[in-house]
Design an enzyme around this catalytic site. Sequence first.
Site, PDB file in Angstrom:
ATOM      1  N   ASP A  34       0.824  -1.209   0.000  1.00 58.84           N
ATOM      2  CA  ASP A  34       0.000   0.000   0.000  1.00 58.84           C
ATOM      3  C   ASP A  34       0.862   1.265   0.000  1.00 58.84           C
ATOM      4  OD1 ASP A  34      -2.381   1.384  -0.008  1.00 58.84           O
ATOM      5  OD2 ASP A  34      -2.670   1.285   2.161  1.00 58.84           O
ATOM      6  N   GLY A  35       0.312   2.318  -0.590  1.00 57.13           N
ATOM      7  CA  GLY A  35       0.961   3.630  -0.531  1.00 57.13           C
ATOM      8  C   GLY A  35       1.516   4.141  -1.849  1.00 57.13           C
ATOM      9  N   TRP A  88       2.854   8.032  -2.463  1.00 56.08           N
ATOM     10  CA  TRP A  88       4.274   8.157  -2.839  1.00 56.08           C
ATOM     11  C   TRP A  88       4.405   9.069  -4.055  1.00 56.08           C
ATOM     12  CZ3 TRP A  88       7.417   6.897  -7.038  1.00 56.08           C
ATOM     13  CH2 TRP A  88       8.785   6.759  -6.784  1.00 56.08           C
ATOM     14  N   HIS A 111       2.362   3.475  -9.019  1.00 54.62           N
ATOM     15  CA  HIS A 111       2.156   2.052  -9.337  1.00 54.62           C
ATOM     16  C   HIS A 111       3.350   1.505 -10.129  1.00 54.62           C
ATOM     17  CE1 HIS A 111      -1.740   2.415  -7.619  1.00 54.62           C
ATOM     18  NE2 HIS A 111      -2.280   3.122  -8.601  1.00 54.62           N
ATOM     19  N   LEU A 128       9.948 -20.651  -5.218  1.00 57.33           N
ATOM     20  CA  LEU A 128       8.915 -19.794  -4.617  1.00 57.33           C
ATOM     21  C   LEU A 128       7.586 -19.860  -5.385  1.00 57.33           C
ATOM     22  CD1 LEU A 128       8.301 -17.329  -2.613  1.00 57.33           C
ATOM     23  CD2 LEU A 128       8.898 -15.875  -4.555  1.00 57.33           C
ATOM     24  N   SER A 149      -8.178  -4.565   5.189  1.00 55.28           N
ATOM     25  CA  SER A 149      -8.774  -4.288   3.869  1.00 55.28           C
ATOM     26  C   SER A 149      -9.220  -5.552   3.112  1.00 55.28           C
ATOM     27  CB  SER A 149      -7.808  -3.456   3.010  1.00 55.28           C
ATOM     28  OG  SER A 149      -7.469  -2.254   3.663  1.00 55.28           O
TER      29      SER A 149
HETATM   30  C1  IPE Z   1      -5.533  -2.659  -0.231  1.00 54.48           C
HETATM   31  O1  IPE Z   1      -5.128  -1.332  -0.394  1.00 54.48           O
HETATM   32  C2  IPE Z   1      -5.518  -3.347  -1.571  1.00 54.48           C
HETATM   33  C3  IPE Z   1      -4.214  -3.514  -2.180  1.00 54.48           C
HETATM   34  C4  IPE Z   1      -3.076  -3.218  -1.638  1.00 54.48           C
HETATM   35  C5  IPE Z   1      -4.213  -4.090  -3.492  1.00 54.48           C
HETATM   36  P1  IPE Z   1      -6.192  -0.163  -0.513  1.00 54.48           P
HETATM   37  O2  IPE Z   1      -5.451   1.100  -0.621  1.00 54.48           O
HETATM   38  O3  IPE Z   1      -7.169  -0.474  -1.587  1.00 54.48           O
HETATM   39  O4  IPE Z   1      -6.963  -0.281   0.891  1.00 54.48           O
HETATM   40  P2  IPE Z   1      -7.772   0.812   1.711  1.00 54.48           P
HETATM   41  O5  IPE Z   1      -8.756   1.419   0.773  1.00 54.48           O
HETATM   42  O6  IPE Z   1      -6.781   1.805   2.196  1.00 54.48           O
HETATM   43  O7  IPE Z   1      -8.391   0.047   2.832  1.00 54.48           O
HETATM   44  C1  IPE Z   2      -1.578   0.271  -3.414  1.00 53.80           C
HETATM   45  O1  IPE Z   2      -1.352   1.635  -3.401  1.00 53.80           O
HETATM   46  C2  IPE Z   2      -1.850  -0.270  -4.794  1.00 53.80           C
HETATM   47  C3  IPE Z   2      -3.254  -0.624  -5.047  1.00 53.80           C
HETATM   48  C4  IPE Z   2      -4.207  -0.624  -4.159  1.00 53.80           C
HETATM   49  C5  IPE Z   2      -3.601  -1.033  -6.402  1.00 53.80           C
HETATM   50  P1  IPE Z   2      -2.530   2.679  -3.428  1.00 53.80           P
HETATM   51  O2  IPE Z   2      -2.908   2.940  -4.833  1.00 53.80           O
HETATM   52  O3  IPE Z   2      -3.647   2.226  -2.558  1.00 53.80           O
HETATM   53  O4  IPE Z   2      -1.845   3.969  -2.818  1.00 53.80           O
HETATM   54  P2  IPE Z   2      -2.438   4.928  -1.707  1.00 53.80           P
HETATM   55  O5  IPE Z   2      -2.854   4.084  -0.558  1.00 53.80           O
HETATM   56  O6  IPE Z   2      -3.588   5.648  -2.319  1.00 53.80           O
HETATM   57  O7  IPE Z   2      -1.311   5.829  -1.363  1.00 53.80           O
HETATM   58 MG    MG Z   3      -4.039   2.432  -0.595  1.00 53.40          MG
END
Ligand code: IPE
Ligand code: IPE
Ligand code: MG
Length: 246
Positions: free
Chosen positions: A21-22, A26, A38, A132, A197
């Site tokens: 996530d993030g 970033w 991404h 793996l 999540s």
């Molecule tokens: C969870 O991240 C899904 C993935 C990492 C693919 P999200 O960014 O979608 O989750 P929430 O919305 O913060 O709970």
């Molecule tokens: C995780 O990063 C990737 C996916 C959920 C596809 P995010 O796209 O959720 O990034 P943030 O959480 O909005 O920073």
């Molecule tokens: Mg996210």
Amino acid sequence: MGYKDQIDLSKLPQHIAIIMDGNGRWAKEKGKLRIFGHHNGVVSVRDVVEGATLLNLKYLTLYTFSTENWNRPKLEVMAIMELMVGTIHKEIKNFMEKNVRLNAIGNLEMLPEKCYNELNNAIEKTAGNTGLVLTLALSYSSRAEILRAVKNIALKVQDGELKAEDINEDVFENNLYTHGMPNPELLIRTSGEYRISNYLLWQIAYAELYFTSKLWPDFRKEDFYEAILDYQKRERRFGMISEQVN
Ligand code: IPE
Ligand code: IPE
Ligand code: MG
């Protein structure tokens, strides 16, 4: 001494799951579009997969796209799907070299055809690899997975193939997408969010949870090793008392 050398290989988890996530934040920090995040997230995936193979880890499961993520702006969803098609295609060579077997869990039928085909192609090509097992949770929802298992089991009972009193944890697990895999002992989530999540709810019943504020595109194998070391310092009691498990 690096983190990797401090890891006790005899106490390595069999299965590590990650909520990557993030990416969006970033990119935003850098004044860029979310998709830039991404793209850079793929660099982290490659590095962590390499880290996992260097340890001879058996299972790594990455939360790549949730069912809820379909509700994002259409442009972002499309860009992520395109990125996936290109990445999976390019990585096959690397998977073959590293003996990685690709696997996917989730409602894969919802994926665009091109993405679905590319994924299946990579899964087939790597099917004979014995290192793996890299599982991508794609179009994945744990609640949907659990409901699907319940429906499968109900149908078997209805058809007389299974008796209601014979339903147990093993039967249930055999009906999950993750059948045949051990449950993750360690779950890592990046980006400083403290939530699950809708990820592997049944499977993480006794997983150790590790949260880091690092955003996914900044996460590298060293961070992965640090998480494993943290895991190895914990006492897993499974409801018992310290004296019993030692
Ligand atoms: C969870 O991240 C899904 C993935 C990492 C693919 P999200 O960014 O979608 O989750 P929430 O919305 O913060 O709970
Ligand atoms: C995780 O990063 C990737 C996916 C959920 C596809 P995010 O796209 O959720 O990034 P943030 O959480 O909005 O920073
Ligand atoms: Mg996210």
